[in-house]
Design a protein around this motif. Sequence first.
Motif, PDB file in Angstrom:
ATOM      1  N   THR A  23      42.452   9.306  71.113  1.00  0.00           N
ATOM      2  CA  THR A  23      43.909   9.303  71.149  1.00  0.00           C
ATOM      3  C   THR A  23      44.457  10.632  70.649  1.00  0.00           C
ATOM      4  N   GLU A  33      47.307   4.037  71.071  1.00  0.00           N
ATOM      5  CA  GLU A  33      45.896   3.719  71.251  1.00  0.00           C
ATOM      6  C   GLU A  33      45.378   4.213  72.601  1.00  0.00           C
ATOM      7  N   ASP A  34      44.044   4.196  72.745  1.00  0.00           N
ATOM      8  CA  ASP A  34      43.456   4.598  74.021  1.00  0.00           C
ATOM      9  C   ASP A  34      42.466   3.596  74.582  1.00  0.00           C
TER      10      ASP A  34
END
Length: 232
Positions: free
Chosen positions: A19, A174-175
């Motif tokens: 991120t 977030e990722d």
Amino acid sequence: MTAQDVLLPKAVLWDMDGTLLDTEPIWDEAMEALAVRHGVVMTRELRMATLGNNSVDALTKVYDAALLPESGRDFDGDEAWMIALVVELFARELPWRPGAVAVLDMVAAADIPMLLVTNTMREVADIAIGTIGADRFVATVCGDEVEFGKPAPDIYLRAAELVGAHPGDCLAIEDSPTGAAAAHAAGVPHLVVPSQIPVVPAGRRVFRDTLAGLSLVEFADLFAQARTRPPA
């Protein structure tokens, strides 16, 4: 338009790996070495299953793939081995994700408190935090400092508690599916900027392809959308 003209989150809760920093290729290398250590091929499926996990969950999945019996699972030894390897790899270079620095600066300029919320253990995270800048955050919470790491909600609930805000008034960035699941479970509206694998739509969840070019007005709009998107 200024920060006073838009509804902004009470706090921004940042994930780290994938991120803010492009560390997932480094973790790929470390996880592949761990798999080799146990005689397992690190397939794409296995790597995707471990992405964003805390160390115990990641080790468990590798042990399961290696068909290791409970008696052969040395969590403490393998975690120490992984920490040493990742510390060495992190010391080489920690590249930023596109747009991350600009958004950090934008949020800081809007006087929004920021916290770092990562599944990475403290010993390793502190190296990366040195690159990001510890002074950017009012607090940092690591995966080994809560009872259950992501995808459990503990780490996000702790972050909201530390900043004195209701989880629903914060925004997580977030990722990964694991991190997004943790934010969702904690009731934290979240912006997902996928890195390696897709994240499915869900309540309180909005998406953007990259952090690059994100303005304060759009940031506020994404927060508003995430807050009003009903829980799944």
